[in-house]
Design an enzyme around this catalytic site. Structure first.
Site, PDB file in Angstrom:
ATOM      1  N   GLY A 105       0.836  -1.208   0.000  1.00  0.00           N
ATOM      2  CA  GLY A 105       0.000   0.000   0.000  1.00  0.00           C
ATOM      3  C   GLY A 105       0.861   1.243   0.000  1.00  0.00           C
ATOM      4  CG  ASN A 106      -0.293   4.682  -1.473  1.00  0.00           C
ATOM      5  OD1 ASN A 106      -1.029   5.429  -0.851  1.00  0.00           O
ATOM      6  ND2 ASN A 106      -0.661   4.098  -2.618  1.00  0.00           N
ATOM      7  CG  HIS A 107       2.954   6.467   3.914  1.00  0.00           C
ATOM      8  ND1 HIS A 107       2.823   5.700   5.040  1.00  0.00           N
ATOM      9  CD2 HIS A 107       4.224   6.271   3.474  1.00  0.00           C
ATOM     10  CE1 HIS A 107       3.955   5.075   5.287  1.00  0.00           C
ATOM     11  NE2 HIS A 107       4.830   5.395   4.339  1.00  0.00           N
TER      12      HIS A 107
END
Ligand code: CTP
Length: 402
Positions: free
Chosen positions: A210-212
């Site tokens: 995923g990412n932030h």
């Protein structure tokens, strides 16, 4: 237009306060959510029980009940931020003066001073008070603050005199606000697709790539678009942000494939699509059925490319549709963003440069550069994501909508 709108009705101490029972009833019938806050003097003219019954919400008039030592109090800031609009009706000469001077000696004035939403005020007073230069000056001052003046009508006044000073009738107040909101609803009748947040690409049942991204920018866009009158469809990845506006149709998704499917389906009927999501570019080629166990050796995961949602929409967009993409760049930002704009057939690209202080993933503020097909740049300096969202939508309304 009232469906789901949160209206805070402020009632002050005038005989015209009795008309707010009808006003409350009309607002509720039209589909609004109503909370009533009284000035202390208003209670001499209309009972909290009547307005609470009609509004289906408790009626408030003081910060705290001096008889109640539980420590509970009515938070003026929360009430102000809850409201989509505030109507102060009737607004007495006394209240007008206090609004102008910033005097804050009751709960209603505390709410007023904390409000960020549009404010409408409908004065009611005797004709000489209404004509008085102080009243005229106060009304002008309040208009200069950006508040909306609902003029009093002419007729027989409670004093027995004839003239101007009667509070506008409840139907007139509703019609005034509707007309005013329509003027300020440049996206009325438009349908907008917005996607937001990250996507999570499953490795196994308990892990993902995923990412932030929090989704805050996309949610701010959805809320602002709705406030400007649009019908909003939000395809939302698993970030932390969610819209407070219940009229926004939220489609929750997790992976890029799910986001793509939802966006492709919704896009067909849209006037505008804004793709702000931080879609994962790659996903594991295969999701393991069971949790992957440590093997004592390195683990290699083969990643395959996800569909490019924006590009897909760009390929099939019709002439009347406006397509807006985002670009996240850490180097050579403007040329790279321009390349993306053309490659994905966008009408506008919003360039994020997360290295700037206070902008990008997780922050409540952002700083972006808007780039159109003419490759001209327009910088929006660091400000709250809500303000940035409003300016992006204003830009779309002013430059991209026919
Ligand atoms: N985007 C998309 N689908 C993807 C990747 C990106 O729809 N699989 C959209 C984003 O929502 C954004 C735009 O494309 O509106 C640009 O995203 P960005 O991450 O800046 O660029 P990429 O196209 O992914 O290219 P790169 O990561 O190589 O810079």
């Amino acid at each position: 237009m009232w469906r789901g709108k949160k209206v805070l009705l402020g009632v002050t101490g005038s005989i015209a306060a009795y008309k707010t029972t009808f006003l409350t009833r009309l607002l509720i019938k039209a589909g609004a959510e109503v909370k009533v806050v009284l000035s202390p003097a208003a209670r001499d003219f209309v009972t909290p029980l009547t307005l609470a019954t009609l509004s289906k919400n408790p009626v408030l008039w003081e910060y705290f009940d001096s008889e109640d030592d539980s420590g509970t109090w009515n938070n003026h800031v929360e009430l102000a931020l809850w409201a989509d609009l505030i109507i102060i009706a009737p607004a007495t000469s006394n209240t007008l003066g206090k609004m102008v001077s910033g005097t804050c000696d009751n709960l209603l004035l505390g709410v007023y001073m904390s409000a960020k939403c549009p404010i409408y005020f409908a004065p009611a007073m005797d004709l000489d008070m209404y004509r008085h230069p102080a009243t005229r000056e106060n009304i002008q001052k309040l208009q200069s603050f950006g508040h909306h003046f609902i003029p009093a009508g002419k007729g027989e006044l409670a004093s027995g005199l004839e003239g101007e000073g009667r509070m506008a009738e409840p139907e007139e107040i509703i019609a005034f606000v509707e007309e005013d909101m329509n003027i300020r609803s440049p996206l009325k009748g438009k349908k907008i697709l917005i996607n937001a947040g990250p996507t999570h690409e499953a490795i196994d049942p308990v892990r993902f790539i995923g990412n932030h991204s929090s989704g805050k920018m996309g949610v701010a866009l959805a809320e602002q678009a709705s406030a400007l009158g649009a019908q909003v469809f939000l395809v939302l990845g698993p970030g932390s942000a969610r819209p407070g506006d219940s009229t926004i149709e939220v489609h929750d998704v997790v992976s890029a494939d799910e986001m793509n499917e939802a966006c492709q389906e919704i896009f067909t009927n849209m006037d505008i699509a804004i793709l702000s999501a931080a879609v994962a570019d790659y996903k594991p080629a295969k999701k393991a059925d069971q949790k992957i166990k440590k093997s004592g050796d390195n683990l290699e995961i083969l990643l395959v490319e996800n569909p490019d949602i924006l590009r897909g929409l760009g390929e099939r967009k019709s002439d009347g549709q406006v397509l807006v993409g985002f670009a996240l760049e850490t180097q050579n930002a403007v040329p790279n963003a321009i390349q993306k704009l053309h490659k994905k057939n966008c009408d506008l690209i919003v360039l994020n440069t997360p290295s700037e202080k206070g902008s990008g993933f997780g922050y409540d503020t952002n700083e972006v550069i808007l780039i159109g097909r003419d490759e001209k740049t327009h910088t929006l300096e660091l400000k709250s994501k809500s303000e940035i969202a409003k300016e992006i939508l204003d830009h779309i309304c002013n430059h991209l909508l026919a």
